[in-house]
Design an enzyme around this catalytic site. Structure first.
Site, PDB file in Angstrom:
ATOM      1  N   THR A  80      -6.004   1.464  -2.975  1.00  0.00           N
ATOM      2  CA  THR A  80      -7.412   1.653  -3.307  1.00  0.00           C
ATOM      3  C   THR A  80      -7.582   1.448  -4.799  1.00  0.00           C
ATOM      4  O   THR A  80      -6.627   1.572  -5.557  1.00  0.00           O
ATOM      5  CB  THR A  80      -7.928   3.062  -2.921  1.00  0.00           C
ATOM      6  OG1 THR A  80      -9.318   3.138  -3.268  1.00  0.00           O
ATOM      7  CG2 THR A  80      -7.185   4.162  -3.651  1.00  0.00           C
ATOM      8  N   TRP A  88       2.549  -4.213   9.290  1.00  0.00           N
ATOM      9  CA  TRP A  88       1.989  -4.967  10.411  1.00  0.00           C
ATOM     10  C   TRP A  88       1.462  -6.317   9.936  1.00  0.00           C
ATOM     11  O   TRP A  88       1.078  -6.476   8.778  1.00  0.00           O
ATOM     12  CB  TRP A  88       0.886  -4.191  11.142  1.00  0.00           C
ATOM     13  CG  TRP A  88      -0.351  -3.903  10.346  1.00  0.00           C
ATOM     14  CD1 TRP A  88      -0.637  -2.763   9.660  1.00  0.00           C
ATOM     15  CD2 TRP A  88      -1.478  -4.787  10.143  1.00  0.00           C
ATOM     16  NE1 TRP A  88      -1.865  -2.878   9.048  1.00  0.00           N
ATOM     17  CE2 TRP A  88      -2.405  -4.110   9.326  1.00  0.00           C
ATOM     18  CE3 TRP A  88      -1.790  -6.077  10.587  1.00  0.00           C
ATOM     19  CZ2 TRP A  88      -3.615  -4.684   8.934  1.00  0.00           C
ATOM     20  CZ3 TRP A  88      -2.998  -6.649  10.184  1.00  0.00           C
ATOM     21  CH2 TRP A  88      -3.896  -5.947   9.372  1.00  0.00           C
ATOM     22  N   TYR A 125      -8.871   2.885  12.464  1.00  0.00           N
ATOM     23  CA  TYR A 125      -9.609   2.611  11.235  1.00  0.00           C
ATOM     24  C   TYR A 125     -11.017   3.129  11.420  1.00  0.00           C
ATOM     25  O   TYR A 125     -11.444   3.400  12.541  1.00  0.00           O
ATOM     26  CB  TYR A 125      -9.623   1.100  10.948  1.00  0.00           C
ATOM     27  CG  TYR A 125      -8.311   0.628  10.398  1.00  0.00           C
ATOM     28  CD1 TYR A 125      -8.103   0.586   9.028  1.00  0.00           C
ATOM     29  CD2 TYR A 125      -7.278   0.282  11.242  1.00  0.00           C
ATOM     30  CE1 TYR A 125      -6.889   0.183   8.520  1.00  0.00           C
ATOM     31  CE2 TYR A 125      -6.058  -0.122  10.734  1.00  0.00           C
ATOM     32  CZ  TYR A 125      -5.876  -0.161   9.375  1.00  0.00           C
ATOM     33  OH  TYR A 125      -4.682  -0.538   8.868  1.00  0.00           O
ATOM     34  N   ASN A 184       3.249   1.940   7.474  1.00  0.00           N
ATOM     35  CA  ASN A 184       3.624   0.960   8.495  1.00  0.00           C
ATOM     36  C   ASN A 184       3.496  -0.464   7.973  1.00  0.00           C
ATOM     37  O   ASN A 184       2.686  -0.740   7.096  1.00  0.00           O
ATOM     38  CB  ASN A 184       2.732   1.106   9.733  1.00  0.00           C
ATOM     39  CG  ASN A 184       3.093   2.337  10.548  1.00  0.00           C
ATOM     40  OD1 ASN A 184       2.507   3.401  10.376  1.00  0.00           O
ATOM     41  ND2 ASN A 184       4.087   2.208  11.405  1.00  0.00           N
ATOM     42  N   ASP A 195       0.816  -1.202   0.000  1.00  0.00           N
ATOM     43  CA  ASP A 195       0.000   0.000   0.000  1.00  0.00           C
ATOM     44  C   ASP A 195       0.858   1.264   0.000  1.00  0.00           C
ATOM     45  O   ASP A 195       1.462   1.597   1.027  1.00  0.00           O
ATOM     46  CB  ASP A 195      -0.885  -0.058   1.260  1.00  0.00           C
ATOM     47  CG  ASP A 195      -1.768   1.153   1.426  1.00  0.00           C
ATOM     48  OD1 ASP A 195      -2.021   1.859   0.443  1.00  0.00           O
ATOM     49  OD2 ASP A 195      -2.213   1.396   2.571  1.00  0.00           O
ATOM     50  N   SER A 241       0.075   4.224   2.796  1.00  0.00           N
ATOM     51  CA  SER A 241       0.361   4.187   4.229  1.00  0.00           C
ATOM     52  C   SER A 241       1.832   3.816   4.387  1.00  0.00           C
ATOM     53  O   SER A 241       2.510   3.531   3.400  1.00  0.00           O
ATOM     54  CB  SER A 241      -0.552   3.182   4.951  1.00  0.00           C
ATOM     55  OG  SER A 241      -0.275   1.859   4.549  1.00  0.00           O
ATOM     56  N   ASP A 269      -1.974   5.947  -4.931  1.00  0.00           N
ATOM     57  CA  ASP A 269      -2.279   5.027  -3.826  1.00  0.00           C
ATOM     58  C   ASP A 269      -2.649   3.645  -4.366  1.00  0.00           C
ATOM     59  O   ASP A 269      -3.747   3.448  -4.874  1.00  0.00           O
ATOM     60  CB  ASP A 269      -3.429   5.616  -2.997  1.00  0.00           C
ATOM     61  CG  ASP A 269      -3.771   4.764  -1.785  1.00  0.00           C
ATOM     62  OD1 ASP A 269      -3.220   3.653  -1.647  1.00  0.00           O
ATOM     63  OD2 ASP A 269      -4.596   5.219  -0.972  1.00  0.00           O
TER      64      ASP A 269
END
Ligand SMILES: *[C@@H]1O[C@H](CO)[C@@H](O)[C@H](O)[C@H]1NC(C)=O
Ligand SMILES: *[C@@H]1O[C@H](CO)[C@@H](O)[C@H](O)[C@H]1NC(C)=O
Ligand SMILES: *[C@@H]1O[C@H](CO)[C@@H](O)[C@H](O)[C@H]1NC(C)=O
Ligand SMILES: *[C@@H]1O[C@H](CO)[C@@H](O)[C@H](O)[C@H]1NC(C)=O
Length: 394
Positions: A286, A105, A143, A103, A98, A101, A283
């Site tokens: 999406t 995880w 979120y 991070n 992505d 963003s 992005d």
């Protein structure tokens, strides 16, 4: 002769070292086919996008603090996923890559047995990794439907043949609501910049560059709009693949290195310039194209769309071939989208197929260019030179 031997040994050394000779590391992307199955998902995709960018009123992205809020509500946003492994020995995960963003995880082995999203996917077990280093800090990402939370950890992350040491990432103990339950990925690899990362943790790609694992601090996306689970396209680390695009890449400087944000010179619909000098964000997380309010209204009315109460525009499916090309002007070059790119056929609540405009409303003064655009235009994310490049995908 001596010189030749020297060259030969250099060449052999080179073969053993992944960063040498500008080696490119290819990560196959899986495409979740027929992902845009329903109108409900289309709606949820839009609301999750708004939450991701924390859009309230006409707020400016550059003045906002770190990307604390991001949302992925359903499969709409989760089209393309690919593999990584974490720890020693490696524990495999399918991840969403992505650029919106920053991070990394994965679900934690210690998450609650009641957390369905976590239980459905592979979970990282720190006790089973000899290279795990505890961090102790907590992390949380808000979120739309709640917050994803857990602890930070440090471990080795392998992606293709690249081995990134000492990468800090989140072990999610709690995943909110139904957000991640049905996803084809377990976690997220954020490919944005540190400026939008929680705790300002160095993102995976920054570590890759710092550890000189790639020759060039560039990654690029080739996304197949009509891909399959096995052939959804490719994410390439270390450069660009000239066989995957036509002509040359048009590069523009980033206006802000947080998101992959750049200047959009203008937008043309059926030969008429409808806006100029806007900010845009590329992005991969999406599928939609989110437009500022003014452009959203102009474009959709020029397309003859019928507005609905859900901020959607209905288009007549049998008249799609009459719709105009919509051209994004970037770095002085024209990047057009055809109706086949920007019209989405979705299953209506009653089971019939309807056509919706991919131009969705972003209540802010910037554009989000998702997979509808990146699928049509090969995109090079050049972190080293703080620039982004586009060329028609082959
Ligand atoms: C994690 O790995 C350890 C060591 O291999 C094992 O004993 C433990 O049962 C695993 N925990 C979970 C939750 O899988
Ligand atoms: C990773 O951390 C260890 C321990 O702090 C250190 O010795 C090593 O040099 C680090 N490796 C890299 C590639 O940063
Ligand atoms: C996408 O794939 C489907 C099934 O293979 C095919 O019927 C359709 O024509 C393809 N569409 C495009 C635009 O290539
Ligand atoms: C869609 O277009 C077709 C063909 O031009 C026309 O016959 C039909 O009435 C239109 N449908 C609607 C709902 O406007």
């Amino acid at each position: 002769m001596q010189c030749l031997l020297w060259l030969l040994s250099l060449w052999i050394l080179c073969l053993l070292w992944p960063g040498c000779l500008g080696q490119l590391v290819r990560i196959p992307m899986q495409y979740q086919a027929s992902f845009m199955a329903s109108r409900r998902q289309h709606r949820a995709g839009r609301s999750s996008l708004l939450a991701k960018y924390n859009v309230v009123g006409g707020q400016d992205i550059t003045s906002r603090n770190s990307g604390a809020t991001e949302t992925l509500d359903n499969r709409l946003n989760l089209e393309y996923a690919g593999p990584i492994s974490i720890g020693s020995p490696g524990q495999p995960f399918n991840m969403l890559f992505d650029t919106g963003s920053a991070n990394l995880w994965v679900p934690s082995a210690e998450c609650s047995a009641k957390n369905r999203a976590c239980q459905r996917h592979h979970r990282y077990n720190s006790s089973a990794s000899s290279s795990y280093v505890p961090d102790g800090r907590r992390f949380a990402i808000a979120y739309g439907t709640g917050s994803l939370s857990g602890r930070l950890a440090q471990d080795t992350v392998s992606i293709g043949q690249l081995v990134v040491r000492n990468q800090t990432f989140g072990m999610a103990m709690h995943e909110p609501g139904s957000t991640f339950v049905d996803t084809n990925f377990a976690g997220i690899v954020g490919l944005g910049f540190r400026a939008i990362a929680e705790h300002r943790i160095a993102p995976l790609f920054e570590s890759m560059c710092d550890q000189h694992l790639v020759d060039e601090c560039v990654f690029s996306f080739y996304l197949k709009r009509n891909g399959s689970e096995r052939m959804g396209g490719e994410l390439l680390f270390g450069g660009v693949d000239k066989t995957k695009f036509v002509g040359s890449l048009t590069y523009v400087p980033l206006t802000h290195a947080g998101y992959w944000q750049f200047r959009l010179d203008g937008l043309e619909v059926g030969g008429t310039i409808i806006s100029q000098n806007r900010q845009a964000i590329a992005d991969t997380g999406t599928s939609l194209l989110a437009a500022p309010p003014r452009e959203y209204l102009i474009i959709n009315s020029l397309l003859g769309g019928l507005p609905t109460s859900n901020n959607e525009y209905l288009l007549n499916c049998s008249e799609i071939d009459k719709l105009p090309e919509i051209v994004f002007i970037i770095g002085g070059q024209r990047f057009g989208l055809q109706p086949t790119d920007y019209v989405m056929s979705v299953a209506n609540d009653d089971g019939t197929t309807i056509c919706l405009s991919a131009f969705t409303l972003m209540d802010a003064e910037f554009w989000i260019l998702g997979d509808v655009f990146i699928g049509r235009y090969y995109t090079a994310f050049d972190a080293g030179h703080r620039q982004i490049g586009f060329a028609p995908a082959a």
